[in-house]
Design a protein around this motif. Sequence first.
Motif, PDB file in Angstrom:
ATOM      1  N   ARG A  51       0.838  -1.190   0.000  1.00 21.64           N
ATOM      2  CA  ARG A  51       0.000   0.000   0.000  1.00 21.64           C
ATOM      3  C   ARG A  51       0.878   1.247   0.000  1.00 21.64           C
ATOM      4  O   ARG A  51       0.673   2.195   0.736  1.00 21.64           O
ATOM      5  N   HIS A  54      -1.130   6.058  -2.612  1.00 19.06           N
ATOM      6  CA  HIS A  54      -2.527   6.331  -2.290  1.00 19.06           C
ATOM      7  C   HIS A  54      -3.003   7.463  -3.187  1.00 19.06           C
ATOM      8  O   HIS A  54      -2.759   8.619  -2.900  1.00 19.06           O
ATOM      9  N   CYS A 149      -5.167  -4.888   9.709  1.00 16.50           N
ATOM     10  CA  CYS A 149      -5.878  -3.742   9.166  1.00 16.50           C
ATOM     11  C   CYS A 149      -7.338  -4.137   8.997  1.00 16.50           C
ATOM     12  O   CYS A 149      -7.698  -5.302   9.151  1.00 16.50           O
ATOM     13  N   TRP A 151     -11.370  -2.851   7.012  1.00 18.90           N
ATOM     14  CA  TRP A 151     -12.049  -2.034   6.011  1.00 18.90           C
ATOM     15  C   TRP A 151     -13.327  -1.453   6.580  1.00 18.90           C
ATOM     16  O   TRP A 151     -14.056  -2.109   7.306  1.00 18.90           O
ATOM     17  N   GLU A 186     -12.977   2.269   2.924  1.00 22.32           N
ATOM     18  CA  GLU A 186     -11.675   2.830   3.284  1.00 22.32           C
ATOM     19  C   GLU A 186     -10.893   1.773   4.038  1.00 22.32           C
ATOM     20  O   GLU A 186     -11.426   1.110   4.933  1.00 22.32           O
ATOM     21  N   ILE A 188      -8.350   0.940   6.738  1.00 19.47           N
ATOM     22  CA  ILE A 188      -7.829   1.589   7.936  1.00 19.47           C
ATOM     23  C   ILE A 188      -6.554   0.869   8.387  1.00 19.47           C
ATOM     24  O   ILE A 188      -6.577  -0.316   8.722  1.00 19.47           O
ATOM     25  N   ASP A 189      -5.470   1.597   8.369  1.00 15.93           N
ATOM     26  CA  ASP A 189      -4.172   1.061   8.778  1.00 15.93           C
ATOM     27  C   ASP A 189      -3.459   2.132   9.598  1.00 15.93           C
ATOM     28  O   ASP A 189      -3.118   3.203   9.076  1.00 15.93           O
ATOM     29  N   GLU A 190      -3.249   1.868  10.886  1.00 12.95           N
ATOM     30  CA  GLU A 190      -2.659   2.864  11.776  1.00 12.95           C
ATOM     31  C   GLU A 190      -1.220   3.210  11.385  1.00 12.95           C
ATOM     32  O   GLU A 190      -0.705   4.252  11.775  1.00 12.95           O
ATOM     33  N   GLN A 192      -0.267   3.894   8.401  1.00 12.40           N
ATOM     34  CA  GLN A 192      -0.276   4.759   7.230  1.00 12.40           C
ATOM     35  C   GLN A 192      -0.805   6.141   7.601  1.00 12.40           C
ATOM     36  O   GLN A 192      -1.783   6.266   8.345  1.00 12.40           O
ATOM     37  N   LYS A 194      -2.062   8.254   5.410  1.00 14.89           N
ATOM     38  CA  LYS A 194      -3.249   8.468   4.590  1.00 14.89           C
ATOM     39  C   LYS A 194      -3.804   7.115   4.184  1.00 14.89           C
ATOM     40  O   LYS A 194      -3.124   6.322   3.549  1.00 14.89           O
ATOM     41  N   ASN A 195      -5.054   6.865   4.553  1.00 15.89           N
ATOM     42  CA  ASN A 195      -5.667   5.577   4.252  1.00 15.89           C
ATOM     43  C   ASN A 195      -6.245   5.571   2.843  1.00 15.89           C
ATOM     44  O   ASN A 195      -6.963   6.494   2.455  1.00 15.89           O
ATOM     45  N   ASN A 197      -8.721   4.691  -0.255  1.00 14.50           N
ATOM     46  CA  ASN A 197     -10.171   4.519  -0.310  1.00 14.50           C
ATOM     47  C   ASN A 197     -10.568   3.831  -1.605  1.00 14.50           C
ATOM     48  O   ASN A 197      -9.789   3.739  -2.548  1.00 14.50           O
TER      49      ASN A 197
END
Length: 227
Positions: A51, A54, A149, A151, A186, A188-190, A192, A194-195, A197
């Motif tokens: 990832r 983004h 992670c 979603w 989206e 969600i990954d702490e 990162q 910016k997550n 989408n």
Amino acid sequence: MTQGGFVGRIAFVTVLGCIIFATKMLGRQSGRLNDSRLASQKMLYSSLGDRSGHNGVHNNFAAAMQQFLSNLRLGSKIHSNSGNRQKSFITAKRAMTHEEAEALVRQWQVIKAEALGSDHEINMLIDILDEAMLVEWQALADAAKAKSCFWRFVLLHLSILRADIFSDSFGTETAEIDVLLEEAAELIDENQQKNPNYYSTYKIRYFLKRQDDGSWKFCKADVDNAS
């Protein structure tokens, strides 16, 4: 007698050779099919794991979802308990109400969001899925949980296009539901800043099977015009 025995041995060796050749060819075809499915799954998990970029809908998360939707199309062609093969035994057809069809699809959307959400309620998938769909979505949910992670799905629009129930000669009931779906999500990954989408509008045909307790379970899905 000696000549006849010699000819018999030649015939036996020839037949044996044909059997061995046919067995090898079937093994190679089966191997290529398994390799193809493994390659598709590796692409999906690789997209989920990488990832680094983004940029809206054109990011790796969206690519992973699109690859998964493509896998559904592939799975529909190789699974034996689905679609057109079941129809060859159909003896009756009647319409399912749009209200019932919409309730089933919305129930699936809720369970999907829970299974791939922050609590990773993967065990809930068995309440609504069976056969090919259960295998595919369990694999996707397990991959998300393993990478710590989750979603966040948002169902934007749901429209039932067609819903029919079929009965076969054995008394088994199946159903087909054509749906137009619009959803966003989206990842969600702490780790990162910016997550990424995801957004998509697509048509999908669900195949369901009536269970012994009278409930329905989704067994397969064919995606059409994924975007």
